[in-house]
Structures are given as C-alpha cells and as structure tokens.
Enzyme design. Sequence first.
Site, PDB file in Angstrom:
ATOM      1  N   HIS A 274       0.876  -1.194   0.000  1.00  0.00           N
ATOM      2  CA  HIS A 274       0.000   0.000   0.000  1.00  0.00           C
ATOM      3  C   HIS A 274       0.909   1.238   0.000  1.00  0.00           C
ATOM      4  O   HIS A 274       1.729   1.387  -0.903  1.00  0.00           O
ATOM      5  CB  HIS A 274      -0.907  -0.111   1.233  1.00  0.00           C
ATOM      6  CG  HIS A 274      -2.044   0.862   1.311  1.00  0.00           C
ATOM      7  ND1 HIS A 274      -2.384   1.726   0.317  1.00  0.00           N
ATOM      8  CD2 HIS A 274      -2.956   1.094   2.316  1.00  0.00           C
ATOM      9  CE1 HIS A 274      -3.438   2.443   0.692  1.00  0.00           C
ATOM     10  NE2 HIS A 274      -3.802   2.083   1.905  1.00  0.00           N
ATOM     11  N   HIS A 313      -2.338  -2.117  -9.711  1.00  0.00           N
ATOM     12  CA  HIS A 313      -3.299  -1.580  -8.757  1.00  0.00           C
ATOM     13  C   HIS A 313      -4.529  -2.479  -8.748  1.00  0.00           C
ATOM     14  O   HIS A 313      -4.907  -3.006  -9.790  1.00  0.00           O
ATOM     15  CB  HIS A 313      -3.699  -0.145  -9.164  1.00  0.00           C
ATOM     16  CG  HIS A 313      -4.310   0.611  -8.051  1.00  0.00           C
ATOM     17  ND1 HIS A 313      -5.643   0.518  -7.732  1.00  0.00           N
ATOM     18  CD2 HIS A 313      -3.765   1.464  -7.137  1.00  0.00           C
ATOM     19  CE1 HIS A 313      -5.888   1.279  -6.684  1.00  0.00           C
ATOM     20  NE2 HIS A 313      -4.764   1.855  -6.302  1.00  0.00           N
ATOM     21  N   ASP A 369       2.605   5.756  -6.652  1.00  0.00           N
ATOM     22  CA  ASP A 369       3.867   5.652  -5.928  1.00  0.00           C
ATOM     23  C   ASP A 369       5.087   5.613  -6.844  1.00  0.00           C
ATOM     24  O   ASP A 369       6.216   5.691  -6.373  1.00  0.00           O
ATOM     25  CB  ASP A 369       3.863   4.397  -5.038  1.00  0.00           C
ATOM     26  CG  ASP A 369       2.902   4.550  -3.880  1.00  0.00           C
ATOM     27  OD1 ASP A 369       2.809   5.673  -3.361  1.00  0.00           O
ATOM     28  OD2 ASP A 369       2.245   3.571  -3.517  1.00  0.00           O
TER      29      ASP A 369
END
Length: 436
Positions: A274, A313, A369
């Site tokens: 995460h 994702h 990210d």
Amino acid sequence: MADTITVIDNRTGKQYELPIKYGTYPTYGAAINTGDLRDIKVSDDDFGLMGYDPGFTNTASCQSAITFIDGEKGILKYRGYSIEELAEKSSFLEVAYLLVFGSLPTQSEMKDWTYNIIHHSFIHENIKKFMDGFRYDSHPMGVMVSTVAALSAFYPESKDIMDEQNRVHQVYRLIAKMPTIAALAYRHRMGYPYTLPDNELSYTGNFLSMMFKMTARTYVANPVLEKALDVLFILHADHEQNCSASAMRGVGSSQPDPYVSVAAAAAGLYGPSHGGANEQVLRMLREIGTKDRVPEYIQRVKDRKFRLMGFGHRVYKSYDPRATILREMTAQVLDITGKNELLEVAMELERIALEDEFFVDRKLYPNVDFYSGIIYQAMGFQEDMFTVLFAIPRTAGWLAQWIEMLNDEEFKIVRPRQIYTGEDVRGYAPIDARPK
Ligand code: CMC
C-alpha cells in the site's frame, strides 16, 4: 426491466428473486445485498448462503459519496470534482474541507477552516517527550503510528464521537498535527532541535519549515516545491475503500476515538503493498542504478523473483491518473532541484514495462507511488519519510470516511463472516496423556 436477479439453487431446485439494490452510475456499482442470500437454504436449520470474497475484490463494504474511481478508464474524482482540475486549481486544505464536509468551502468557511487548522498545529510538550523516547533509527512511520495513537490519551473528550462539534474539533487537531508529528519524527532521528509551527506559512510551507529550518528566522520554501508538495497532498488525500480506509472504518466501527482509528489506518498504509510502496520504488530504482540494467531487472520480475514496485493496482486497470499528473510534475521539480539519474531509470522501466506482454496482459501500469518517491527525494526527504508524506494528506480522507460511516443509517460494527475449515469435535487429552 426489473431490478432483480433470479437464482436457482440446484441443490433444492428452488428459485429466488433477489433485488439489485445499489448503484447509481449507469454502468458501475450495481449490487445485491449479500444478506439476501441468507434466504437460500437447503433446510430450515441451514445457516443460509454467504458471499465469499478474500481480499474483498468484488464486495462493496459501504455506500460512499466521497471518492469515485473508474479503474478501467483511469478516472478519479473527489466529491464529483476531477482530480486533474483539483490538482490544477485547488489547494490541499480546500480539498481536505471538500472531502470532510462534502462541498467546496465558501470564502468565510475557508478562512475559518484555515484558521482552525493553523491554530491546532502545536503538540503538547509531553507528546514531544513521548517522541523523545524513540531510538534515533526508529522508522518514522512506526513513530507516527504510535504518536497518533498516543494522542488518544491526551484528548479524552474525543471519545464522544457522536457529538458533531466535538468530532470537527478532532478533525482540526488531526489534520493540523500530522505534519508536526511527521517533522518531529524526522528531526528526532537527525538529532536536530524541534522547530515550532509557523502560523504565517501555508500548510505545506509550514511543514517544509518544520522539517528543514535550521538557523534562519523564517524558512522560505521554494514556491515551486511548496506548490508541488501541495499537489502531491491533493493527489494522496483519498482513494475510497483501500486497505487503510477500510482499517479506519473497521476499527472506527467499534466506536473508539478517532486517534486510535487513524493510527490503525496509518498502520495499514505502512505496508509495502500500500503506501509503503513509494519507499520501495526508490530502493528499487537505486538497485537498478542505470538504464542499461532495466531489461535484466524486468526479466527477474517476469521470473516472479519479486514485483515491480509502483506498478499495478487493485482498481486501476489503466494508467493511474495520479501518476499521469506526477510524471509531468517530476520534470518541473527536477528543473529546480537538479537532474536526477533515477528519473532516467524510472522512465526506461516504464517504457519497457508498458510494451512488455507480461505487464500488458495483466494491465499493470505505473501507480501513484512510481513517481512520488523521485519527487520526494529531489526535495530532500529521506526514503523512510515517504510513507509519512502519504499519511499526512490521507488523514483528511480517513476522517471523511470515518464521519460518513458514523452518519450512515446502515452503520454497524464491522464483523465479517468466515468459512470455518477447522476440526469438528476433538476430545481433550490431558498433557500427561500426550506424547513426550
Ligand atoms: N509486478 C509484477 N507483477 C505484478 C505486479 C507488480 N507490481 N502487480 C501485480 N502483478 C501480477 C501478479 O503477479 C498477478 O499475476 P498472475 O495473475 O500471473 O499471478 C497479477 O498481476 C494480478 O496481481 P494481484 O496480486 O492479484 O493484484 P492485486 O489487485 O491483488 O494487487 C497490488 C494490487 C497493488 C497489491 C499489486 O499490483 C502490487 O503488489 N503492486 C506493487 C506494490 C505497489 O506498487 N503498491 C502501491 C499501490 S498504489 C498506492 C497505494 O495503494 O497505496
């Protein structure tokens, strides 16, 4: 056309008509209530059918009006506003208000909101002493999770969570104090004296000041970097029912004060699958080192030695819209901070991965990210601060999710079912009767 689904239970031959109850978007979000499955039984004493969905890949845990994601099309909206428009025109504090209260603030609401956030940014001196207890090499996320939980002990009145005004007070405190805790975690590690919040600065300007101010009377952040951090905060502010938001709702559903629930949510964020991924991305780029080593690294990912961090994702099966914004912003930030060879490695990694069958077939695209770590590093943040930088803005989203849950007419303590696979009945043998 009836909004129902007909199910035939082939064990009994019985037919059931279940209502399709939810979903307002024409092609998204239609759902049955799995509670209705309980009527499907083979006998009167049968428990009834359940839904089984490890990882909740296809189970809606709530109805929510906060964040909308269309993962196939790469769309992200907060309260109906596109992430692209908010990133371009809004500010983090305004977005936090939007998430928590549901609409953009009027001018006077924005003034009050800003005032209240600014005036709750100090932390109790005993909290500083608490933070002093950590060792110099403590991971700042561990420090942040524990310190936010510790705030619970400082604000006993926060337990009155059904009092709306009281709740808003805790919202001010949490959004205001997260940057202070983050900066203190960093300065403690560095052995630097703690910097007090500066009420004259913007939310991100003040955070940068608390992080990096040394001897100057006032810290003046580069406006491009201050704005870039604000945009990063907007992009990270909420992302509907992910692991950390689900932790916020799950823990919050037993009705403790919000500090311990935010600590639980931040703990969920900490993991590398995460919010911890941004830190891992940078380590990965550094390990690859140079552009020419990218193909070899990709091959190792395809051989399933490890995952490509910052890729893939659960919801997005196309380019993460946040990554699109960050990709552009990375170049702007590096124009100020100087060229970074890791960006070249990242772009080569992205180029090769997006052409490769392994990634194309699995619809693996860069996520938020992938680029954020490069920007944070260029701004002078240490790698293990990256997830902390994610937790600061996400606090607004967690609080919005928490308030929405408490106001939900269908609010219930979270308590999933299980499919029991253990032993049925076992006879207890005393220890003396068991093998040596
Ligand atoms: N690299 C290589 N293969 C991957 C990756 C990856 N990053 N992500 C998924 N896959 C493969 C996976 O091996 C599987 O292949 P197969 O079907 O052949 O076994 C397939 O893609 C589906 O993967 P999954 O694990 O079922 O997908 P998921 O929806 O459960 O996982 C994820 C989503 C984000 C945990 C995963 O993509 C991942 O581990 N990514 C790397 C970590 C990362 O960047 N996380 C940040 C997510 S975005 C920000 C946030 O949420 O905080």
